[in-house]
Design a protein around this motif. Structure first.
Motif, PDB file in Angstrom:
ATOM      1  N   THR A  80       0.815  -1.211   0.000  1.00  0.00           N
ATOM      2  CA  THR A  80       0.000   0.000   0.000  1.00  0.00           C
ATOM      3  C   THR A  80       0.849   1.262   0.000  1.00  0.00           C
ATOM      4  OG1 THR A  80      -0.172  -0.163   2.410  1.00  0.00           O
ATOM      5  CG2 THR A  80      -2.030  -1.000   1.140  1.00  0.00           C
ATOM      6  N   LEU A  81       0.255   2.313  -0.574  1.00  0.00           N
ATOM      7  CA  LEU A  81       0.882   3.631  -0.626  1.00  0.00           C
ATOM      8  C   LEU A  81      -0.089   4.624   0.005  1.00  0.00           C
ATOM      9  CD1 LEU A  81       1.471   1.946  -3.419  1.00  0.00           C
ATOM     10  CD2 LEU A  81       2.590   4.031  -4.087  1.00  0.00           C
ATOM     11  N   PHE A  82       0.443   5.541   0.809  1.00  0.00           N
ATOM     12  CA  PHE A  82      -0.378   6.532   1.496  1.00  0.00           C
ATOM     13  C   PHE A  82       0.077   7.935   1.100  1.00  0.00           C
ATOM     14  CE2 PHE A  82      -0.328   2.756   4.081  1.00  0.00           C
ATOM     15  CZ  PHE A  82      -1.643   2.599   4.461  1.00  0.00           C
ATOM     16  N   PHE A  83      -0.900   8.769   0.731  1.00  0.00           N
ATOM     17  CA  PHE A  83      -0.610  10.149   0.342  1.00  0.00           C
ATOM     18  C   PHE A  83      -1.491  11.102   1.150  1.00  0.00           C
ATOM     19  CE2 PHE A  83       0.610   7.722  -3.364  1.00  0.00           C
ATOM     20  CZ  PHE A  83       1.749   8.360  -3.832  1.00  0.00           C
ATOM     21  N   ASP A  84      -0.919  12.244   1.525  1.00  0.00           N
ATOM     22  CA  ASP A  84      -1.668  13.350   2.125  1.00  0.00           C
ATOM     23  C   ASP A  84      -1.634  14.516   1.144  1.00  0.00           C
ATOM     24  OD1 ASP A  84      -2.088  11.894   4.426  1.00  0.00           O
ATOM     25  OD2 ASP A  84      -0.658  13.018   5.642  1.00  0.00           O
ATOM     26  N   TYR A  85      -2.681  15.323   1.180  1.00  0.00           N
ATOM     27  CA  TYR A  85      -2.794  16.474   0.273  1.00  0.00           C
ATOM     28  C   TYR A  85      -3.188  17.715   1.049  1.00  0.00           C
ATOM     29  CZ  TYR A  85      -3.082  12.718  -3.122  1.00  0.00           C
ATOM     30  OH  TYR A  85      -2.825  11.587  -3.858  1.00  0.00           O
ATOM     31  N   GLU A  86      -2.653  18.849   0.621  1.00  0.00           N
ATOM     32  CA  GLU A  86      -3.072  20.160   1.121  1.00  0.00           C
ATOM     33  C   GLU A  86      -3.239  21.066  -0.083  1.00  0.00           C
ATOM     34  OE1 GLU A  86       0.074  21.426   3.725  1.00  0.00           O
ATOM     35  OE2 GLU A  86      -0.701  20.253   5.399  1.00  0.00           O
ATOM     36  N   LEU A  87      -4.398  21.738  -0.163  1.00  0.00           N
ATOM     37  CA  LEU A  87      -4.645  22.704  -1.227  1.00  0.00           C
ATOM     38  C   LEU A  87      -4.743  24.090  -0.606  1.00  0.00           C
ATOM     39  CD1 LEU A  87      -5.486  19.960  -2.523  1.00  0.00           C
ATOM     40  CD2 LEU A  87      -7.160  21.251  -3.833  1.00  0.00           C
ATOM     41  N   TYR A  88      -4.101  25.056  -1.260  1.00  0.00           N
ATOM     42  CA  TYR A  88      -4.066  26.440  -0.786  1.00  0.00           C
ATOM     43  C   TYR A  88      -4.597  27.353  -1.886  1.00  0.00           C
ATOM     44  CZ  TYR A  88      -0.957  24.656   2.832  1.00  0.00           C
ATOM     45  OH  TYR A  88      -0.429  23.962   3.894  1.00  0.00           O
ATOM     46  N   ASN A  89      -5.347  28.388  -1.481  1.00  0.00           N
ATOM     47  CA  ASN A  89      -5.833  29.371  -2.455  1.00  0.00           C
ATOM     48  C   ASN A  89      -4.764  30.433  -2.718  1.00  0.00           C
ATOM     49  OD1 ASN A  89      -5.955  31.129  -0.248  1.00  0.00           O
ATOM     50  ND2 ASN A  89      -8.179  30.984  -0.043  1.00  0.00           N
ATOM     51  N   GLU A  90      -5.101  31.423  -3.537  1.00  0.00           N
ATOM     52  CA  GLU A  90      -4.131  32.474  -3.894  1.00  0.00           C
ATOM     53  C   GLU A  90      -3.682  33.294  -2.697  1.00  0.00           C
ATOM     54  OE1 GLU A  90      -5.403  33.308  -8.509  1.00  0.00           O
ATOM     55  OE2 GLU A  90      -6.320  34.527  -6.940  1.00  0.00           O
ATOM     56  N   SER A  91      -4.497  33.337  -1.665  1.00  0.00           N
ATOM     57  CA  SER A  91      -4.137  34.067  -0.440  1.00  0.00           C
ATOM     58  C   SER A  91      -3.320  33.203   0.517  1.00  0.00           C
ATOM     59  CB  SER A  91      -5.403  34.553   0.276  1.00  0.00           C
ATOM     60  OG  SER A  91      -6.142  35.401  -0.563  1.00  0.00           O
ATOM     61  N   LYS A  92      -2.920  32.026   0.030  1.00  0.00           N
ATOM     62  CA  LYS A  92      -2.121  31.080   0.808  1.00  0.00           C
ATOM     63  C   LYS A  92      -2.870  30.508   2.019  1.00  0.00           C
ATOM     64  CE  LYS A  92       2.294  32.880  -0.814  1.00  0.00           C
ATOM     65  NZ  LYS A  92       1.994  32.511  -2.136  1.00  0.00           N
ATOM     66  N   GLN A  93      -4.204  30.516   1.934  1.00  0.00           N
ATOM     67  CA  GLN A  93      -5.030  29.922   2.981  1.00  0.00           C
ATOM     68  C   GLN A  93      -5.237  28.441   2.666  1.00  0.00           C
ATOM     69  OE1 GLN A  93      -8.289  32.716   2.190  1.00  0.00           O
ATOM     70  NE2 GLN A  93      -8.281  33.142   4.397  1.00  0.00           N
ATOM     71  N   LEU A  94      -5.124  27.592   3.673  1.00  0.00           N
ATOM     72  CA  LEU A  94      -5.393  26.171   3.509  1.00  0.00           C
ATOM     73  C   LEU A  94      -6.894  25.992   3.258  1.00  0.00           C
ATOM     74  CD1 LEU A  94      -4.338  23.243   3.667  1.00  0.00           C
ATOM     75  CD2 LEU A  94      -4.816  23.334   6.132  1.00  0.00           C
ATOM     76  N   THR A  95      -7.241  25.399   2.125  1.00  0.00           N
ATOM     77  CA  THR A  95      -8.656  25.233   1.763  1.00  0.00           C
ATOM     78  C   THR A  95      -9.142  23.798   1.888  1.00  0.00           C
ATOM     79  OG1 THR A  95      -8.216  24.811  -0.585  1.00  0.00           O
ATOM     80  CG2 THR A  95      -8.472  27.127   0.103  1.00  0.00           C
ATOM     81  N   THR A  96      -8.232  22.838   1.704  1.00  0.00           N
ATOM     82  CA  THR A  96      -8.636  21.438   1.637  1.00  0.00           C
ATOM     83  C   THR A  96      -7.505  20.553   2.130  1.00  0.00           C
ATOM     84  OG1 THR A  96      -9.794  22.030  -0.416  1.00  0.00           O
ATOM     85  CG2 THR A  96      -9.623  19.679   0.091  1.00  0.00           C
TER      86      THR A  96
END
Length: 166
Positions: free
Chosen positions: A115-131
């Motif tokens: 198995t492989l495990f991945f984490d994700y972080e998405l940031y908007n243009e204001s550098k705010q964590l969105t997801t």
């Protein structure tokens, strides 16, 4: 692997019954970062990025992370190796909007024998964590549709990013 990551997934249960080795090989900190723009076709009536698109974003990050490691997923497929998603958990903190530039950080966090495990972080243009999200994939033999060990080349490619061996 935590019980939460195993719980409730028929695919994982099938693999466990068939003696797939989920022994943790290594904990990792391999980060791949990319940017992309939210297209009009990816938004809903409210002007927010539709939640159904996020799985495709995560796939994009995962495929590029493997490519950055020198392991194009297309080569694995040509060798008869598949990586189906068996777990996907997403937390939406803020909406992404049409024409917004998004920065996505894909982190390869753990590797077991199958198995492989991945984490994700998405940031908007204001550098705010969105997801934030976590995705688990299982290595399958494409012909037999049965679990198999990850290719030996993967742990070797990840060695420089290892933070803990168990």
């Amino acid at each position: 692997m935590s019980e939460i990551k195993k719980e409730g997934f028929e695919c994982i249960a099938f693999f466990s019954k068939n003696q797939v080795n989920f022994e943790l090989i290594m904990k990792l900190s391999f980060v791949q970062e990319q940017t992309f723009r939210i297209r009009y076709s990816e938004t809903d009536k409210m002007g927010f990025c539709y939640h159904g698109n996020y799985a495709a974003f995560f796939e994009m990050g995962r495929v590029e992370a493997l490519r950055k490691l020198g392991i194009p997923y297309s080569e694995w497929e040509a060798q008869g190796i598949l990586l189906p998603v068996v777990s996907l958990s997403t937390r939406f903190l803020l909406p992404l909007r049409y024409d917004e530039v998004v920065t996505m950080k894909t982190t390869f966090t753990e590797l077991t024998r199958a198995t492989l495990f991945f984490d994700y972080e998405l940031y908007n243009e204001s550098k705010q964590l969105t997801t934030t999200a976590q995705v688990t994939l299982v290595c399958l033999d494409a012909n037999r549709k049965k679990p198999r060990s990850v290719p030996d080349s993967l742990p070797q490619s990840l060695k420089p990013y290892e933070i803990e061996t168990l």
